[in-house]
Design an enzyme around this catalytic site. Sequence first.
Site, PDB file in Angstrom:
ATOM      1  N   GLY A  75       8.746  -5.236   4.122  1.00  0.00           N
ATOM      2  CA  GLY A  75       9.733  -4.384   4.780  1.00  0.00           C
ATOM      3  C   GLY A  75      11.087  -4.644   4.156  1.00  0.00           C
ATOM      4  O   GLY A  75      11.790  -5.573   4.539  1.00  0.00           O
ATOM      5  N   ASN A 110      -5.228  -0.442   8.172  1.00  0.00           N
ATOM      6  CA  ASN A 110      -3.991   0.222   8.573  1.00  0.00           C
ATOM      7  C   ASN A 110      -4.184   0.826   9.958  1.00  0.00           C
ATOM      8  O   ASN A 110      -4.830   1.852  10.110  1.00  0.00           O
ATOM      9  CB  ASN A 110      -3.650   1.301   7.535  1.00  0.00           C
ATOM     10  CG  ASN A 110      -2.364   2.045   7.857  1.00  0.00           C
ATOM     11  OD1 ASN A 110      -1.670   1.721   8.810  1.00  0.00           O
ATOM     12  ND2 ASN A 110      -2.054   3.046   7.049  1.00  0.00           N
ATOM     13  N   SER A 157       0.818  -1.208   0.000  1.00  0.00           N
ATOM     14  CA  SER A 157       0.000   0.000   0.000  1.00  0.00           C
ATOM     15  C   SER A 157       0.858   1.267   0.000  1.00  0.00           C
ATOM     16  O   SER A 157       1.854   1.359   0.714  1.00  0.00           O
ATOM     17  CB  SER A 157      -0.901  -0.002   1.235  1.00  0.00           C
ATOM     18  OG  SER A 157      -1.610   1.213   1.313  1.00  0.00           O
ATOM     19  N   ASN A 189       4.647  -2.062   8.768  1.00  0.00           N
ATOM     20  CA  ASN A 189       4.560  -0.725   8.206  1.00  0.00           C
ATOM     21  C   ASN A 189       5.926  -0.068   8.445  1.00  0.00           C
ATOM     22  O   ASN A 189       6.868  -0.719   8.896  1.00  0.00           O
ATOM     23  CB  ASN A 189       3.422   0.058   8.872  1.00  0.00           C
ATOM     24  CG  ASN A 189       2.872   1.136   7.954  1.00  0.00           C
ATOM     25  OD1 ASN A 189       3.634   1.859   7.301  1.00  0.00           O
ATOM     26  ND2 ASN A 189       1.566   1.261   7.889  1.00  0.00           N
ATOM     27  N   CYS A 232      -0.285   3.894  10.638  1.00  0.00           N
ATOM     28  CA  CYS A 232       0.343   4.965   9.875  1.00  0.00           C
ATOM     29  C   CYS A 232       1.076   5.945  10.800  1.00  0.00           C
ATOM     30  O   CYS A 232       0.477   6.552  11.680  1.00  0.00           O
ATOM     31  CB  CYS A 232      -0.671   5.736   9.039  1.00  0.00           C
ATOM     32  SG  CYS A 232       0.158   6.989   8.039  1.00  0.00           S
ATOM     33  N   ASN A 240      -6.665  -0.722   1.250  1.00  0.00           N
ATOM     34  CA  ASN A 240      -6.093  -0.350   2.547  1.00  0.00           C
ATOM     35  C   ASN A 240      -6.931   0.780   3.127  1.00  0.00           C
ATOM     36  O   ASN A 240      -7.235   1.753   2.430  1.00  0.00           O
ATOM     37  CB  ASN A 240      -4.639   0.085   2.298  1.00  0.00           C
ATOM     38  CG  ASN A 240      -3.881   0.435   3.557  1.00  0.00           C
ATOM     39  OD1 ASN A 240      -4.059   1.517   4.112  1.00  0.00           O
ATOM     40  ND2 ASN A 240      -3.021  -0.448   4.011  1.00  0.00           N
ATOM     41  N   LYS A 275      -3.484   2.526  -2.185  1.00  0.00           N
ATOM     42  CA  LYS A 275      -3.173   3.561  -1.201  1.00  0.00           C
ATOM     43  C   LYS A 275      -4.239   3.618  -0.109  1.00  0.00           C
ATOM     44  O   LYS A 275      -5.411   3.397  -0.381  1.00  0.00           O
ATOM     45  CB  LYS A 275      -3.087   4.914  -1.918  1.00  0.00           C
ATOM     46  CG  LYS A 275      -2.837   6.116  -1.023  1.00  0.00           C
ATOM     47  CD  LYS A 275      -1.433   6.153  -0.495  1.00  0.00           C
ATOM     48  CE  LYS A 275      -1.276   7.180   0.621  1.00  0.00           C
ATOM     49  NZ  LYS A 275      -0.005   6.997   1.361  1.00  0.00           N
ATOM     50  N   GLY A 276      -3.841   3.943   1.107  1.00  0.00           N
ATOM     51  CA  GLY A 276      -4.768   4.032   2.228  1.00  0.00           C
ATOM     52  C   GLY A 276      -5.896   5.018   1.968  1.00  0.00           C
ATOM     53  O   GLY A 276      -5.662   6.154   1.555  1.00  0.00           O
TER      54      GLY A 276
HETATM   55  C1  LIG Z   1       5.618   6.444  -0.004  1.00  0.00           C
HETATM   56  C2  LIG Z   1       4.977   5.400   0.883  1.00  0.00           C
HETATM   57  C3  LIG Z   1       3.614   5.475   1.188  1.00  0.00           C
HETATM   58  C4  LIG Z   1       3.004   4.533   2.005  1.00  0.00           C
HETATM   59  N1  LIG Z   1       1.665   4.615   2.260  1.00  0.00           N
HETATM   60  C5  LIG Z   1       1.049   3.657   3.023  1.00  0.00           C
HETATM   61  C6  LIG Z   1      -0.358   3.684   3.264  1.00  0.00           C
HETATM   62  O1  LIG Z   1      -1.086   4.562   2.777  1.00  0.00           O
HETATM   63  N2  LIG Z   1      -0.920   2.699   4.039  1.00  0.00           N
HETATM   64  C7  LIG Z   1      -0.152   1.692   4.572  1.00  0.00           C
HETATM   65  O2  LIG Z   1      -0.687   0.819   5.259  1.00  0.00           O
HETATM   66  N3  LIG Z   1       1.186   1.634   4.342  1.00  0.00           N
HETATM   67  C8  LIG Z   1       1.804   2.581   3.592  1.00  0.00           C
HETATM   68  N4  LIG Z   1       3.171   2.502   3.358  1.00  0.00           N
HETATM   69  C9  LIG Z   1       3.967   1.393   3.958  1.00  0.00           C
HETATM   70  C10 LIG Z   1       4.210   0.255   2.962  1.00  0.00           C
HETATM   71  O3  LIG Z   1       3.008  -0.329   2.537  1.00  0.00           O
HETATM   72  C11 LIG Z   1       5.134  -0.818   3.582  1.00  0.00           C
HETATM   73  O4  LIG Z   1       4.492  -1.359   4.715  1.00  0.00           O
HETATM   74  C12 LIG Z   1       6.489  -0.275   3.999  1.00  0.00           C
HETATM   75  O5  LIG Z   1       6.949   0.666   3.070  1.00  0.00           O
HETATM   76  C13 LIG Z   1       7.550  -1.374   4.165  1.00  0.00           C
HETATM   77  O6  LIG Z   1       7.814  -2.046   2.957  1.00  0.00           O
HETATM   78  P1  LIG Z   1       9.014  -1.671   1.933  1.00  0.00           P
HETATM   79  O7  LIG Z   1      10.252  -1.530   2.751  1.00  0.00           O
HETATM   80  O8  LIG Z   1       9.053  -2.792   0.957  1.00  0.00           O
HETATM   81  O9  LIG Z   1       8.623  -0.379   1.297  1.00  0.00           O
HETATM   82  C14 LIG Z   1       3.789   3.462   2.540  1.00  0.00           C
HETATM   83  C15 LIG Z   1       5.150   3.375   2.222  1.00  0.00           C
HETATM   84  C16 LIG Z   1       5.764   4.316   1.404  1.00  0.00           C
HETATM   85  C17 LIG Z   1       7.215   4.190   1.095  1.00  0.00           C
END
Ligand SMILES: Cc1cc2nc3c(=O)[nH]c(=O)nc-3n(C[C@H](O)[C@H](O)[C@H](O)COP(=O)(O)O)c2cc1C
Lengths: 318, 281
Positions: A259, A143, A32, A208, A146, A110, A56-57
């Site tokens: 992650g 979520n 997301s 997250n 956040c 999400n 996106k959330g």
């Molecule tokens: C730019 C950005 C926006 C994000 N927006 C959300 C969100 O709206 N809702 C959510 O649950 N996680 C959000 N996340 C978290 C990601 O879904 C994920 O849990 C986190 O980035 C870890 O994974 P990664 O290291 O592969 O990016 C966001 C991450 C990034 C980098």
Amino acid sequence: MTKSEQSTKQNKVCLETKLNGLTLRNPVLTASGTYGFGEEYAPYCSVAQLGAITVKGITPLPRLGNPVPRLAETPAGLLNAVGLENPGLEDFRKNYLPKLAALDTAVIVNISGFSLEDYALLAGTLDEASAEYGNCIKALEVNISCPNIQDGGMAFGTDPQSAEQVIALVRKNTKLPIIAKLTPNVTDITEIAKAVESGGANIISLINTLLGMSIDISTQRPVLANKFGGLSGPAIKPVALRMVYQVFEAVNIPLIGMGGISTWQDAVEFMLAGASAVSIGTANFVNPLAPLDVLHGLVDYCEQRGYKASRELVGLAH
Amino acid sequence: MYLKVRVIENRFVGHPSQKIYRLVLSGQLALKAKPGQFIHLRVAESHDPLLRRPLSIAGIDREQETITIYYRLMGKGTEALSQIRENDYISVIGPLGTSFTLAQKGEILLIAGGIGIFPLFSLLEAIDRTKVQVKLFWGGEHKLFLESAGLNYLQKLGIDYELATMDGSLGHKGLVTDLLQGYLEKRALNSNPALQSNRGLAPLSAAACGPKGMLQAVVNLCKQHEIPVEVSLEERMACGVGACLGCVCTVREEGGILRRKRVCKEGPIFAGEEVVWDDEI
Ligand SMILES: Cc1cc2nc3c(=O)[nH]c(=O)nc-3n(C[C@H](O)[C@H](O)[C@H](O)COP(=O)(O)O)c2cc1C
Ligand SMILES: Cc1cc2nc3c(=O)[nH]c(=O)nc-3n(C[C@H](O)[C@H](O)[C@H](O)COP(=O)(O)OP(=O)(O)OC[C@H]3O[C@@H](n4cnc5c(N)ncnc54)[C@H](O)[C@@H]3O)c2cc1C
Ligand code: FES
């Protein structure tokens, strides 16, 4: 390797992934907030080959999100403070959902709220909206984690009682499978995991982003307008992996691990730690084909080791 | 497009102290690229720097199938990029984003601040100067910078330009917007008062790229003189394709409603009047 060779290859290893009510064609998803609404990466990576995309959330009302700068790069990581910018529930339902319904992949929505009522409204409305569009929403990812908004969000995810309460309320308002998304910004993640399990979550996704910051030494000010942001990318992988490993031992529901996953080797590690599926986030920004590279590498690994199904890997490191 | 392209040239140009490099890439990118668009480059196959870096397309050669980029060393990312050798392959996403409107007749004013000149090079190249009169205003720190960042290219093109430097070592001492203001005021005086403002003159438009403060001043001047202006915005980027919402700017829609737009997707080129600057929110 040609495409057809690739697909015959994939057929030898069963990739079907059953997650306690949510069945996906393979265990590789996108995370997301990193994959927009599924169309942004379509020119570079076919969604038809992904297990699912997570959008996106969404919050009940539209949000402008935080001011810029929203991004700061750190060693092997990315800090973001987008602040849940999203079109809001109504606009999402009217203008985004129909397009998502047309995508050839499973769609996970999400949701994020500031109060219990917000979560109830989101769950109930999306349940209905999904039915309107051919049951196009395959699961809700709640979520409660956040880090980029002032009130709510992460607050629900750092206290076991509130976490259970939110999930139980969402459970009452939807028939869709529920994925509870956990924050790593807690002392004991297994407590929260057990709480959302008893609240009625079908699946847990973790982690997250980790709350962090960056300071510009020339201006002597925080780089992000929001001061703090969520850290993602390869830098957080060891933390995420440890948490997946711990939560796997604490609950009986399946996990979606994420992650810092950027290669198939990372994904294999997460599955060995106990993740039944993996989600790719920040790595998409670097390599838009990362999810497919992960998938193909996973298939090769299973084949070389003689596994008939990718699910055989889950939890083997314990 | 998402592809690996061959590096034809990657070396510094001008005075070494100015740390400006020219990068020439081969490939089909050139067939699709339009002035004002950018590419998202993987500067190293590493975790640090991790993210791609956005760089504007400064030159497009459809016959040779090459594009030219100019970049200034800033930090880790551009440092890593400068290490890439000729004939190496580099991963590119692009061309991305929106492009400048190409004026077909009349007069166009180009206003550049510092390295904001680079995207304007591609516009200069694309304008049919037999039909459109070009006037360029360019401001930089000092003479050495302007010389290193392409002054002789402008001289070779033979276009009409005015320069400003902060230390007065070349051209007007002060801001590039001083030059624009002077020009617009003179022009308004010379126009036929019976026709009011500049409606009686050949159609006039403007395009600008540079720091936010400069762009805001340019847009305000253009508003006063009723000149449509396009600005090229810059913002920190992660995905470059509209997926992460990291790179937004604020715009005002009809009815005064504020909205975000993604610089990488709905931009980097925006109509000046729609942009709401940080201090106006
Ligand atoms: C730019 C950005 C926006 C994000 N927006 C959300 C969100 O709206 N809702 C959510 O649950 N996680 C959000 N996340 C978290 C990601 O879904 C994920 O849990 C986190 O980035 C870890 O994974 P990664 O290291 O592969 O990016 C966001 C991450 C990034 C980098
Ligand atoms: C659409 C667009 C077009 C651009 N075109 C050019 C160009 O043609 N030539 C050129 O020299 N530069 C251009 N830039 C700026 C260039 O992307 C940054 O200078 C570069 O990313 C800095 O990376 P770094 O690792 O070397 O520096 P860092 O150490 O990361 O940062 C140095 C400074 O650069 C800025 N910066 C860092 N990351 C970014 C980013 N992702 N986007 C924008 N600014 C950033 C920050 O203000 C920071 O203070 C453009 C930026 C954008 C958004
Ligand atoms: S950089 Fe991700 S939306 Fe623009």
